[in-house]
Design an enzyme around this catalytic site. Structure first.
Site, PDB file in Angstrom:
ATOM      1  N   HIS A 238      -8.248   7.148 -23.047  1.00 27.43           N
ATOM      2  CA  HIS A 238      -8.695   8.544 -23.081  1.00 27.43           C
ATOM      3  C   HIS A 238      -8.093   9.437 -22.002  1.00 27.43           C
ATOM      4  CE1 HIS A 238     -12.423   7.928 -20.247  1.00 27.43           C
ATOM      5  NE2 HIS A 238     -11.421   7.147 -19.894  1.00 27.43           N
ATOM      6  N   HIS A 239      -7.227   8.887 -21.152  1.00 28.26           N
ATOM      7  CA  HIS A 239      -6.555   9.738 -20.161  1.00 28.26           C
ATOM      8  C   HIS A 239      -5.185  10.210 -20.642  1.00 28.26           C
ATOM      9  CE1 HIS A 239      -9.700   8.910 -17.360  1.00 28.26           C
ATOM     10  NE2 HIS A 239      -9.399   7.626 -17.231  1.00 28.26           N
ATOM     11  N   CYS A 240      -4.731   9.714 -21.765  1.00 26.91           N
ATOM     12  CA  CYS A 240      -3.413  10.078 -22.268  1.00 26.91           C
ATOM     13  C   CYS A 240      -3.519  11.226 -23.263  1.00 26.91           C
ATOM     14  CB  CYS A 240      -2.741   8.872 -22.933  1.00 26.91           C
ATOM     15  SG  CYS A 240      -1.020   9.192 -23.382  1.00 26.91           S
TER      16      CYS A 240
ATOM     17  N   ASN B   2      -9.993  13.140 -20.103  1.00 28.09           N
ATOM     18  CA  ASN B   2      -9.177  14.355 -20.058  1.00 28.09           C
ATOM     19  C   ASN B   2      -8.014  14.363 -21.041  1.00 28.09           C
ATOM     20  OD1 ASN B   2      -8.047  12.274 -18.356  1.00 28.09           O
ATOM     21  ND2 ASN B   2      -6.703  13.827 -17.436  1.00 28.09           N
TER      22      ASN B   2
ATOM     23  N   GLN C   1     -13.974  10.891 -16.880  1.00 22.66           N
ATOM     24  CA  GLN C   1     -13.761  12.003 -17.799  1.00 22.66           C
ATOM     25  C   GLN C   1     -12.597  11.689 -18.743  1.00 22.66           C
ATOM     26  OE1 GLN C   1     -12.257  15.480 -15.840  1.00 22.66           O
ATOM     27  NE2 GLN C   1     -11.898  16.580 -17.753  1.00 22.66           N
TER      28      GLN C   1
END
Length: 371
Positions: A149-151, A193, A191
């Site tokens: 979920h950070h990509c 992001n 988070q």
């Protein structure tokens, strides 16, 4: 639920006709990253996915032939979201070392980095895309990996090289008739992001994110995409956490009814996690997953779960225990007879891609199972 209809003019080797005898649990041994011990330089347990499968087999929930084997996402699949420039940058070992936070990778030839690090991540990404279609067809699906979920489309980070959540949603929007609204429920300690940046101006996607406000990535720009933002303090414990998860999950699904839920079920909320900074018990994680699945089932909304972060050796056992609990609670289906037909043995190698259909026709998935 209704049967999904694949729009075949846009083909992919990841959308497959899966025999009804297969459980919608997606995995491949390729997920696990092992290379000269370098994987131990990151706190992430890069073999946890295989351990989850081992525990599920021990409990007789699955067998080798009863689950769906993930396929690697090809470049044309990745280009649905990622820019060509970003994918080309991954051909530099220095870039991959920075994204995965494993500095010694920069000294290795990129062909080794591709084979031993990025191929496993591409296979997990393919698994998430496959599980999205399975969730629509069966009412639920679990990719034992994924949750990067950070990509975002043009930037990786935090051990996330491919935007599998964004890809799964965009594949559904573009290829499956009747899927036009998605809700992301991101309960990893960090988070999310990456998908937030990708869907910043997309009203079709509702994002709920519950995370430790004090840790990585602290991406203020991406936070603008969050429709339900729940920021937690250091050391948040079970009672407060589960109360907020239930309140906001119910609120999010009441506010907007999606056609698919993507649930990012990170276990880095576990007490003692070196990066998460929260204090949730193993039982609290199991209950959290039950809350989300129960909310989805009550509304008849398909749900795709990915496992995301979790930086302790015991997280694999907790993920397996949670899946077992979902089965016991009747929130996910199972092969009641414990039998596997010959078709299912060998996984995707015996399944037909929808792209093999004639161009003038559509491919209809199998009738949904009761969840």
């Amino acid at each position: 639920m209704v049967e999904s209809v694949v729009i075949t003019q846009v083909t992919s080797g990841l959308y497959l006709e899966v025999p009804s005898s297969c459980l919608p649990i997606v995995y491949s041994p390729v997920y696990n990253i092992t290379f000269m011990g370098l994987e131990k330089l990151h706190p992430f347990d890069s073999g946890k996915w295989g351990k989850v499968i081992h525990f599920l087999k021990e409990e007789k929930l699955i067998s080798d032939g009863s689950i769906v084997e993930a396929r690697e996402a090809a470049e044309e699949d990745l280009l649905v979201v990622h820019t060509k420039r970003y994918l080309n940058r991954l051909k530099w070992s220095l870039v991959v070392a920075s994204i995965t936070e494993i500095p010694p990778l920069l000294f290795l030839p990129n062909f080794l980095v591709q084979r031993r690090v990025l191929r496993p991540l591409r296979t997990q990404t393919g698994g998430t895309i496959m599980a999205g279609k399975l969730a629509v067809d069966r009412g639920w699906a679990i990719n034992v990996g994924g949750g990067f979920h950070h990509c975002s489309s043009d930037k990786g980070g935090g051990f996330c090289a491919y935007a599998d959540i964004t890809l799964a949603i965009k594949f559904l929007f573009e290829r499956v008739e009747g899927i036009s609204r998605a809700t992301i429920i991101d309960l990893d300690a960090h988070q999310g992001n990456g998908h937030e940046r990708d869907f910043l101006d997309d009203r079709r996607v509702f994002i709920m994110d519950v995370y430790n406000r004090y840790i990585y990535p602290g991406d203020g720009y991406a936070k603008r995409a969050i429709k339900r933002k729940v920021e937690l303090d250091w050391g948040t414990e079970d009672d407060e956490y589960l109360g907020k998860v239930e309140l906001h999950t119910e609120g999010a699904l009441n506010e907007v009814r999606p056609d698919i839920i993507v649930y990012n079920a990170g276990t880095d909320i576990l007490d003692g996690d070196p990066l998460g900074g929260l204090a949730i018990s193993p039982q609290g994680i199991v209950k959290r997953d039950e809350i989300v699945f129960r909310a989805a089932r009550r509304r008849g909304i398909p749900i795709l779960m990915v496992t995301s972060g979790g930086y302790q050796k015991r997280t694999a056992r907790i993920i397996a225990d949670s899946i077992i609990n979902l089965r016991r609670q009747g929130l996910i289906g199972g092969n009641e007879d414990g039998e596997v037909t010959e078709e299912c043995v060998g996984g995707v190698s015996l399944m037909m891609s929808s792209s093999d259909s004639s161009p003038s026709s559509v491919s209809t998935g199998p009738a949904p199972n009761t969840i």
